[in-house]
Write a protein that holds these residues in place. Structure first.
Motif, PDB file in Angstrom:
ATOM      1  N   UNK A 129      66.790  45.784  20.123  1.00 33.03           N
ATOM      2  CA  UNK A 129      66.529  47.163  20.486  1.00 33.03           C
ATOM      3  C   UNK A 129      65.034  47.426  20.366  1.00 33.03           C
ATOM      4  N   UNK A 130      64.471  47.994  21.413  1.00 28.62           N
ATOM      5  CA  UNK A 130      63.032  48.244  21.446  1.00 28.62           C
ATOM      6  C   UNK A 130      62.230  46.987  21.144  1.00 28.62           C
ATOM      7  N   UNK A 131      62.699  45.855  21.684  1.00 30.51           N
ATOM      8  CA  UNK A 131      61.961  44.610  21.553  1.00 30.51           C
ATOM      9  C   UNK A 131      62.132  43.889  20.241  1.00 30.51           C
ATOM     10  N   UNK A 132      62.955  44.427  19.335  1.00 26.37           N
ATOM     11  CA  UNK A 132      63.118  43.829  18.009  1.00 26.37           C
ATOM     12  C   UNK A 132      64.567  43.408  17.817  1.00 26.37           C
ATOM     13  N   UNK A 133      64.767  42.145  17.441  1.00 25.71           N
ATOM     14  CA  UNK A 133      66.100  41.628  17.158  1.00 25.71           C
ATOM     15  C   UNK A 133      65.986  40.407  16.279  1.00 25.71           C
ATOM     16  N   UNK A 134      67.105  39.748  16.069  1.00 27.43           N
ATOM     17  CA  UNK A 134      67.118  38.548  15.237  1.00 27.43           C
ATOM     18  C   UNK A 134      68.159  37.596  15.804  1.00 27.43           C
ATOM     19  N   UNK A 135      67.710  36.673  16.688  1.00 26.83           N
ATOM     20  CA  UNK A 135      68.628  35.708  17.281  1.00 26.83           C
ATOM     21  C   UNK A 135      69.273  34.813  16.242  1.00 26.83           C
ATOM     22  N   UNK A 136      68.647  34.682  15.082  1.00 23.66           N
ATOM     23  CA  UNK A 136      69.190  33.812  14.038  1.00 23.66           C
ATOM     24  C   UNK A 136      70.084  34.561  13.064  1.00 23.66           C
ATOM     25  N   UNK A 137      70.401  35.825  13.382  1.00 26.90           N
ATOM     26  CA  UNK A 137      71.305  36.587  12.513  1.00 26.90           C
ATOM     27  C   UNK A 137      72.735  36.172  12.781  1.00 26.90           C
ATOM     28  N   UNK A 138      73.002  34.886  12.566  1.00 20.56           N
ATOM     29  CA  UNK A 138      74.321  34.341  12.865  1.00 20.56           C
ATOM     30  C   UNK A 138      74.856  33.511  11.705  1.00 20.56           C
ATOM     31  N   UNK A 139      74.213  33.596  10.565  1.00 24.91           N
ATOM     32  CA  UNK A 139      74.664  32.856   9.400  1.00 24.91           C
ATOM     33  C   UNK A 139      74.908  33.828   8.251  1.00 24.91           C
ATOM     34  N   UNK A 140      75.374  33.258   7.148  1.00 28.36           N
ATOM     35  CA  UNK A 140      75.612  34.077   5.968  1.00 28.36           C
ATOM     36  C   UNK A 140      74.309  34.551   5.343  1.00 28.36           C
ATOM     37  N   UNK A 141      73.168  33.945   5.750  1.00 29.30           N
ATOM     38  CA  UNK A 141      71.871  34.356   5.215  1.00 29.30           C
ATOM     39  C   UNK A 141      71.302  35.585   5.920  1.00 29.30           C
ATOM     40  N   UNK A 142      71.321  35.562   7.251  1.00 30.26           N
ATOM     41  CA  UNK A 142      70.472  36.457   8.027  1.00 30.26           C
ATOM     42  C   UNK A 142      71.133  37.802   8.280  1.00 30.26           C
ATOM     43  N   UNK A 143      70.327  38.844   8.224  1.00 31.95           N
ATOM     44  CA  UNK A 143      70.791  40.191   8.513  1.00 31.95           C
ATOM     45  C   UNK A 143      70.282  40.619   9.885  1.00 31.95           C
ATOM     46  N   UNK A 144      71.040  41.449  10.580  1.00 29.19           N
ATOM     47  CA  UNK A 144      70.591  41.949  11.885  1.00 29.19           C
ATOM     48  C   UNK A 144      69.523  43.025  11.734  1.00 29.19           C
ATOM     49  N   UNK A 145      68.810  43.296  12.826  1.00 22.94           N
ATOM     50  CA  UNK A 145      67.811  44.363  12.844  1.00 22.94           C
ATOM     51  C   UNK A 145      68.431  45.703  13.224  1.00 22.94           C
ATOM     52  N   UNK A 146      69.577  45.650  13.890  1.00 23.69           N
ATOM     53  CA  UNK A 146      70.257  46.856  14.355  1.00 23.69           C
ATOM     54  C   UNK A 146      71.563  46.996  13.590  1.00 23.69           C
ATOM     55  N   UNK A 147      71.734  48.103  12.896  1.00 20.91           N
ATOM     56  CA  UNK A 147      72.930  48.313  12.075  1.00 20.91           C
ATOM     57  C   UNK A 147      74.090  48.746  12.953  1.00 20.91           C
ATOM     58  N   UNK A 148      75.251  48.148  12.717  1.00 23.53           N
ATOM     59  CA  UNK A 148      76.458  48.452  13.475  1.00 23.53           C
ATOM     60  C   UNK A 148      77.454  49.167  12.573  1.00 23.53           C
ATOM     61  N   UNK A 149      77.926  50.325  13.027  1.00 20.58           N
ATOM     62  CA  UNK A 149      78.896  51.124  12.274  1.00 20.58           C
ATOM     63  C   UNK A 149      80.125  51.376  13.143  1.00 20.58           C
ATOM     64  N   UNK A 150      81.276  51.484  12.506  1.00 18.50           N
ATOM     65  CA  UNK A 150      82.496  51.951  13.156  1.00 18.50           C
ATOM     66  C   UNK A 150      82.993  53.138  12.346  1.00 18.50           C
ATOM     67  N   UNK A 151      83.013  54.307  12.982  1.00 20.76           N
ATOM     68  CA  UNK A 151      83.403  55.551  12.288  1.00 20.76           C
ATOM     69  C   UNK A 151      82.588  55.756  11.012  1.00 20.76           C
ATOM     70  N   UNK A 152      81.309  55.421  11.090  1.00 18.25           N
ATOM     71  CA  UNK A 152      80.421  55.625   9.955  1.00 18.25           C
ATOM     72  C   UNK A 152      80.492  54.568   8.883  1.00 18.25           C
ATOM     73  N   UNK A 153      81.302  53.508   9.082  1.00 20.21           N
ATOM     74  CA  UNK A 153      81.433  52.424   8.107  1.00 20.21           C
ATOM     75  C   UNK A 153      80.612  51.231   8.588  1.00 20.21           C
ATOM     76  N   UNK A 154      79.706  50.743   7.763  1.00 22.59           N
ATOM     77  CA  UNK A 154      78.785  49.673   8.115  1.00 22.59           C
ATOM     78  C   UNK A 154      79.511  48.345   8.257  1.00 22.59           C
ATOM     79  N   UNK A 155      79.226  47.617   9.363  1.00 20.21           N
ATOM     80  CA  UNK A 155      79.751  46.265   9.581  1.00 20.21           C
ATOM     81  C   UNK A 155      78.620  45.289   9.292  1.00 20.21           C
ATOM     82  N   UNK A 156      78.605  44.618   8.139  1.00 17.82           N
ATOM     83  CA  UNK A 156      77.422  43.878   7.701  1.00 17.82           C
ATOM     84  C   UNK A 156      77.167  42.561   8.409  1.00 17.82           C
ATOM     85  N   UNK A 157      78.206  41.866   8.859  1.00 19.21           N
ATOM     86  CA  UNK A 157      78.015  40.537   9.430  1.00 19.21           C
ATOM     87  C   UNK A 157      78.018  40.606  10.949  1.00 19.21           C
TER      88      UNK A 157
END
Length: 824
Positions: free
Chosen positions: A131-159
């Motif tokens: 989003x806006x040129x910022x992301x993390x292609x390597x946010x696919x392991x148990x280590x890495x966190x995404x740059x864009x937070x994903x929520x469902x009904x206000x509940x954070x989806x961390x992985x």
């Protein structure tokens, strides 16, 4: 009647040039044409949930009998406000738009949001978001966190697996651009996506069912039913299943003469290779049947309840189950091997995905009179496994143990459990000061075994390198306190300030990287789930000791001013900060947190007596210690490493407009301009064939990427959607519609390595036509990616830096199908 697939007006087919002309004409409308506020602009200041069935359609009728665009409510500020009165860059996608664009997953959303890009990742089978040129292609392991937070009904989806789940029975999706850390919490560095599921409705019996077919043997079914359980309780049951065959065909096994194989083997032994006795290539090791790569087979169901014993108390709770039995996305050779089709690969590792997740989400609200108390809680349990052909079939073996090599990336098992809790207290009536206070806690427990067997030649051959990454327990604990207040200094002038304090605690307990030790007595077989690498006789040693503990904290803040130029036009400006936690990688090596400051100005107007909206924003983001992560080789062993770049700068413009040209004609247009520049960074990655490091003290292969453009950030992106209603004499309607997307060229990695690492400028269109009957049934015929564009979403290279073989992940080819449904 409640339905995600209710009848809708139709769309007329026009050329992209005509669409652009219409958009330009709409943009010339003067603000003084909107001197009155439509009745649809009146919005409650609190954030109540709907108790009646939502209405859909191209136009609504205001109190004075005029046609206007439907009102859009968003919860970007943790209270329900009109989109046009919310001083935040928000894209609100309602259920009808999701239906019109046949949205099934996050991959289908990207073209609907300015400055948003994304790709499916192969070996872990996840969706990464930029989003806006910022992301993390390597946010696919148990280590890495995404740059864009994903929520469902206000509940954070961390992985990141959360972004790959099905999108079904939604009221809509809100995409908040820019740092949202004050109200929305961790990992919302550059934005937040909140998916809002359809809620039960009191005293209402309704629903829908839809089935569909398409090319690649596509079959789908979905539906929902709302069930009243008395005057104060209601339930909703929703389900969806989507499947289609894979896009990637299997290439024929290599046909190499026996004499040639023997010569290659002899040369290998003469050069010091391990002599294990010659064998002819076993062609049955190359996959020729079964499930293909890029297949879908997903099922989801949700049971929701609404309990509302009084006007003051409301409880929404849902249980959702998701199962994925599809296959990962294969990276294809950008220049196909001679005689082979583009959508094909030489496969020696059969694809598989097995994923199951269970989620519980709850929101409890209580009206205290002038204040509202809310408690939002969520729980998710996930487990999964998968196999992936990481050599992509780009190098053909020359004998059973030469050429190739053969590499698989196998998730033997993966699991995580997360839960979160948020308590907010906020004013719920318009006051001189509107305020919200909150406390937040979230915890994760992650674990994984990820194997990488690499064999010389084929699976029959000798070991090239092998490793098993076993992380039995990685935990995250995040706590926060936040507050935000808006001072309504006058009826027109509003000033907002917000603070959030976050504390993160991350631990890796017992994590090990088990690497091939070259023991001649150990069996020369590919690493597989039946091999325990912790037993020395199997030939492995603990190369990485990953036990580590990281703690950090940060205070993020927001300052914003908004001014209503008149009843239908506003301007705003803000300065906000974002934060993403630091942590540790393989070997327990630490990396620092990432922070940014975002400067933004915006303009929102409702014109033509409510028949047009025009929103624009300009921003500049300045990063500090920008996080870069990639798989690398250290001392001959593979591991996942982090670096903190000196910084990064991103600037851009975003535009969104919707025009109700006539009661039956609606045009939507969005555009973005993005400019990026990376700060000081020397980067390395196993996913690319890179040159030897310019500095011999660094060792290995690397590139100085300082000043490069960031990936997935086209300078220009445009989206046009046009719909038209054609009423028929019998009361039915035919609804053609078109969606057109254009974007300029963009890089696919920070390395900026030329055409192979770049998606050229392209345009594509989706078309559809819907027949809607007054008897509540409909049929929808569609074609997506009409021109069958080959759109690269990520890239990599094998071989040498001087003579690389380029591969890429691609967006879906042309697909077409027919859906039919009934609302009741």
């Amino acid at each position: 009647m409640t339905s995600a697939s209710s009848r809708r007006p139709a769309i007329g087919l026009v050329t992209p040039v005509q669409l652009a002309v219409l958009a330009l004409m709409a943009g010339t409308v003067q603000a003084q044409q909107a001197s009155e506020t439509p009745a649809s602009q009146t919005v409650a200041q609190a954030a109540p949930q709907q108790d009646t069935a939502p209405q859909s359609g191209t136009a609504t009728t205001t109190a004075d009998g005029k046609q206007a665009l439907p009102q859009v409510l968003v919860t970007a500020t943790k209270r329900a406000t009109s989109l046009q009165k919310t001083p935040v860059s928000v894209t609100a996608i309602n259920a009808q738009t999701l239906e019109d664009n046949h949205v099934k997953s996050m991959l289908d959303v990207f073209n609907l949001v300015p400055s948003m890009q994304g790709t499916g990742q192969g070996d872990h089978g996840i969706v990464s978001i930029t989003l806006r040129g910022i992301g993390n292609d390597s946010a696919k392991t148990e280590y890495a966190d995404p740059e864009v937070a994903l929520f469902v009904d206000g509940v954070f989806a961390p992985r990141p697996e959360g972004a790959a789940t099905m999108l079904f029975d939604l009221d809509g999706i809100e995409v908040l651009r820019g740092p949202q850390g004050t109200l929305w919490g961790r990992n919302s560095t550059v934005g937040t996506i909140n998916m809002k599921t359809a809620k039960p409705v009191l005293r209402d019996t309704s629903g829908y069912v839809e089935g569909g077919v398409g090319n690649y043997a596509r079959m789908g079914i979905k539906g929902a039913v709302n069930i009243p359980l008395g005057d104060t309780v209601a339930a909703r049951v929703a389900f969806a299943h989507e499947q289609h065959d894979g896009y990637v065909s299997y290439q024929r096994p290599p046909n190499i003469s026996l004499a040639s194989q023997q010569a290659a083997y002899a040369a290998y032994v003469a050069g010091g290779g391990t002599a294990v006795g010659f064998q002819p290539i076993n062609t049955s090791l190359f996959v020729q049947g079964g499930d293909k790569y890029n297949a879908q087979n997903q099922t989801a169901a949700r049971l929701s309840f609404l309990v509302k014993p009084s006007d003051k108390l409301r409880w929404d709770v849902s249980l959702e189950q998701f199962a994925d039995r599809g296959t990962p996305s294969m990276s294809l050779m950008q220049t196909p091997r001679e005689g082979e089709k583009f959508w094909s690969a030489l496969i020696d590792t059969a694809p598989s995905l097995k994923r199951d997740s269970t989620s519980i989400r709850s929101r409890l609200e209580y009206d205290l009179g002038g204040m509202a108390l809310a408690y939002v809680a969520g729980y998710t349990h996930f487990k999964g496994s998968g196999t992936y052909d990481q050599d992509f079939g780009v190098n053909v073996p020359t004998s059973f143990t030469t050429g190739g090599p053969q590499q698989a990336d196998n998730t033997v098992w993966s699991k995580y459990t997360s839960h979160s809790h948020e308590v907010t207290l906020q004013s719920n009536e318009r006051q001189t000061i509107d305020w919200v206070l909150g406390l937040y806690y979230a915890a994760e427990d992650n674990g994984i075994r990820f194997d990488i067997p690499i064999m010389n030649g084929t699976q029959q051959g000798t070991v090239n390198w092998q490793g098993s990454f076993i992380q039995p327990k990685e935990t995250v604990d995040s706590t926060a306190a936040f507050g935000q207040a808006t001072w309504n200094l006058t009826e027109a002038f509003h000033v907002t300030g917000g603070l959030r304090y976050t504390h993160d605690d991350r631990k890796n307990k017992g994590g090990r990287g088990w690497f091939w030790a070259g023991n001649a007595a150990a069996p020369q077989i590919p690493l597989n789930p039946s091999v325990d690498p912790t037993i020395p006789a199997n030939g492995y040693t603990a190369g990485n000791i990953n036990d580590a503990h990281y703690t950090g904290n940060k205070t993020t803040w927001l300052a914003r001013a908004a001014y209503d130029l008149n009843k239908t036009t506003m301007v705003y400006g803000s300065v906000s900060t974002g934060y993403k936690s630091g942590g540790t990688g393989d070997g327990g090596l630490p990396y620092g947190p990432e922070t940014l400051t975002n400067y933004e100005v915006g303009y929102k107007a409702t014109l033509w007596d409510g028949r047009m909206t025009f929103n624009a924003s300009a921003y500049h983001m300045k990063f500090k210690d920008f996080q870069f992560s990639a798989p690398v080789i250290v001392n001959g062993n593979r591991q996942f490493a982090y670096s903190n770049a000196e910084g990064a700068k991103v600037s851009g413009l975003e535009l969104e407009t919707a025009v109700l040209i006539t009661p039956d004609d609606k045009l939507q247009f969005s555009a973005s301009y993005t400019k990026t520049k990376l700060g000081q960074l020397v980067a390395s990655s196993n996913d690319y064939a890179l040159p030897a490091c310019f500095d011999a003290t660094l060792g290995g292969n690397c590139v100085n990427v300082t000043g490069n453009e960031l990936p997935h950030a086209p300078k220009v992106a445009l989206q046009l959607m046009y719909e038209h209603n054609i009423p028929l004499s019998n009361g039915d309607a035919v609804a053609p519609r078109i969606s057109f997307h254009y974007q300029s060229a963009n890089w696919l990695s920070v390395f900026n390595l030329g055409d192979g690492d770049r998606q050229k400028a392209y345009s594509t269109a989706d078309i559809a036509v819907r027949y809607s009957s007054k008897r509540n049934w409909y049929a929808d015929l569609y074609v997506r990616n009409v021109s069958d564009e080959k759109i690269k979403t990520s890239a990599g290279s094998a071989g040498s830096y001087a003579n690389p073989i380029w591969v890429a992940q691609y967006a879906a080819p042309r697909t077409f199908g027919l859906n039919a449904g009934y609302n009741f």
